[in-house]
Scaffold this motif. Structure first.
Motif, PDB file in Angstrom:
ATOM      1  N   PRO A 192       0.799  -1.221   0.000  1.00 24.41           N
ATOM      2  CA  PRO A 192       0.000   0.000   0.000  1.00 24.41           C
ATOM      3  C   PRO A 192       0.833   1.273   0.000  1.00 24.41           C
TER       4      PRO A 192
ATOM      5  N   CYS B  12       1.235   2.933  -3.258  1.00 25.24           N
ATOM      6  CA  CYS B  12       0.017   3.112  -4.050  1.00 25.24           C
ATOM      7  C   CYS B  12      -0.631   4.468  -3.747  1.00 25.24           C
TER       8      CYS B  12
ATOM      9  N   PHE C 191      -3.800   4.508  -1.691  1.00 29.79           N
ATOM     10  CA  PHE C 191      -3.576   4.417  -0.236  1.00 29.79           C
ATOM     11  C   PHE C 191      -3.281   5.806   0.349  1.00 29.79           C
TER      12      PHE C 191
ATOM     13  N   CYS D 215      -4.865  -4.903   1.837  1.00 25.01           N
ATOM     14  CA  CYS D 215      -4.005  -4.830   0.650  1.00 25.01           C
ATOM     15  C   CYS D 215      -2.815  -5.775   0.794  1.00 25.01           C
TER      16      CYS D 215
HETATM   17  S1  SF4 Z   1      -5.692  -2.643  -2.638  1.00 29.50           S
HETATM   18 FE1  SF4 Z   1      -5.818  -0.412  -2.527  1.00 29.50          FE
HETATM   19  S2  SF4 Z   1      -3.902   0.244  -1.614  1.00 29.50           S
HETATM   20 FE2  SF4 Z   1      -3.609  -1.872  -2.333  1.00 29.50          FE
HETATM   21  S3  SF4 Z   1      -2.738  -1.641  -4.385  1.00 29.50           S
HETATM   22 FE3  SF4 Z   1      -4.955  -1.867  -4.616  1.00 29.50          FE
HETATM   23  S4  SF4 Z   1      -5.729   0.213  -4.663  1.00 29.50           S
HETATM   24 FE4  SF4 Z   1      -3.662   0.301  -3.827  1.00 29.50          FE
END
Ligand code: SF4
Length: 365
Positions: free
Chosen positions: A273, A276, A279, A297
């Protein structure tokens, strides 16, 4: 201020940092001003409708500052010429931005809003200050070099206006005798130049009441610089923003295309995360749920689509009342113009008071 003051960076305060005379960090207002309400001058170049990066980087802080300070908010339309000579749409862009300001919490009754170009004292003081600084000093200013680099124009295309940008910015600030100016840390050199101007003017010219100018300080908040939906710097020109005024459907349609951790291809894949951008948005708008997102995540139990749906809900929830207010304001353009007119009258009054002192000190009778 690209944006005079857009998007300050994260920088928690510490005792060391507060030793710099020119800087006040968020949380230090009470200690520095000892109960007095400081006067704050904040501005943005008119870029039209604002995006969520503007909110996180500046506007949210401005709204809060109204509780503890006297604020002037200005639309830096002359500064906009440093990046865009075509001014055909400058009025429209200014009104759009101002509509966002009011819808999202700027109260024009408490905090005058005005256009720089409508208060002629800005250019008058700019001219006077221009006599008090050398070309060499302006060329040493790292913020101007950064700006020229960001614009990709090279030194050959640098105009007198680019070089003189800090001079006009100093005039903007000193005209209202601002105590504080919210800026990103990369803009602190501009405030240092403004302080030099105040000192230099006071050394050369004295009004009957003594010093005309006080030295303003930079005000640095902890607000984050948000990445755009493609992971690059959030910017309308890059097409990677969510506008504050976007509909809830548009918000989702943009969010679902956001770039995520490339290693997480499908639900079940563990992600990271911290790399990302979605996040980052959870950190800002979903602080209570951020731990759950991190775990989901990392373990793979949370898929990116669901993660994006959650943050879209949070964003839409947070902005719903302001977006509704914006729609109402859009239907009342005469109200926006009236508010602007009132703000510009107040700003001209304050600016003229200062310029009267300046002219008196300089013996321009
Ligand atoms: S789950 Fe959410 S935080 Fe994790 S990579 Fe996907 S979009 Fe990003």
């Amino acid at each position: 201020m690209e944006e005079l003051v857009e998007q300050p960076s994260i920088r928690p305060s510490s005792s060391n940092e507060s030793k710099n005379e020119a800087i006040v960090y968020e949380g230090q207002l009470e200690r520095v001003f000892k109960g007095r309400r400081p006067r704050i001058l904040s501005g943005m170049r008119p870029t039209g409708k604002l995006h969520i990066g503007h909110w996180a980087g500046a506007l949210e802080s401005w709204v809060g500052l109204q509780e503890v300070a006297d604020n002037f908010f200005f639309i830096a339309d002359y500064h906009a010429l440093t990046t865009k000579l075509d001014s055909t749409d400058i009025t429209q862009l200014s009104l759009e931005m101002m509509t966002d300001w009011i819808a999202f919490g700027i109260d024009p009754e408490r905090s005058p809003i005005f256009r720089q170009s409508k208060v002629k004292q800005h250019t008058e003081l700019f001219l006077i200050l221009a006599m008090l600084i050398t070309k060499a000093r302006l060329e040493r200013n790292p913020a101007v070099k950064d700006q020229v680099r960001d614009l990709g124009i090279g030194e050959q295309m640098m105009t007198y206006g680019h070089l003189g940008y800090p001079v006009l910015m100093a005039a903007d600030i000193l005209l209202y005798k601002g105590d504080l100016v919210p800026v990103g840390e990369d803009q602190v050199p501009h405030i240092e130049i403004t302080r030099e101007f105040a000192r230099k003017f006071n050394e050369h010219y004295q009004a009957a009441r003594g010093n005309v100018f006080t030295e303003p300080k930079a005000y640095i908040t902890k607000y984050a610089r948000l990445p755009g939906l493609d992971g690059r710097r959030m910017s309308k020109s890059l097409g990677n923003t969510i506008s504050l005024s976007d509909s809830e459907d548009d918000t989702w349609n943009k969010m679902r295309k956001a770039v995520t951790d490339p290693a997480k291809v499908r639900k079940g894949d563990p992600g990271t995360p911290e790399i990302c951008l979605v996040f980052t948005y959870h950190n800002k708008w979903n602080p209570d749920g951020v731990e759950e997102i991190r775990q989901g995540c990392s373990s793979g139990s949370l898929g990116c689509v669901d993660c994006k749906k959650k943050i879209t809900e949070k964003l839409n929830e947070a902005f719903r009342p302001a977006r509704e207010k914006r729609r109402e304001l859009e239907a009342r353009p005469e109200f926006i113009l009236e508010v602007l007119n009132q703000g510009e009258t107040k700003a001209r009054t304050a600016a003229e008071e200062t310029m009267s002192e300046v002219r008196e000190a300089m013996k321009f009778g």
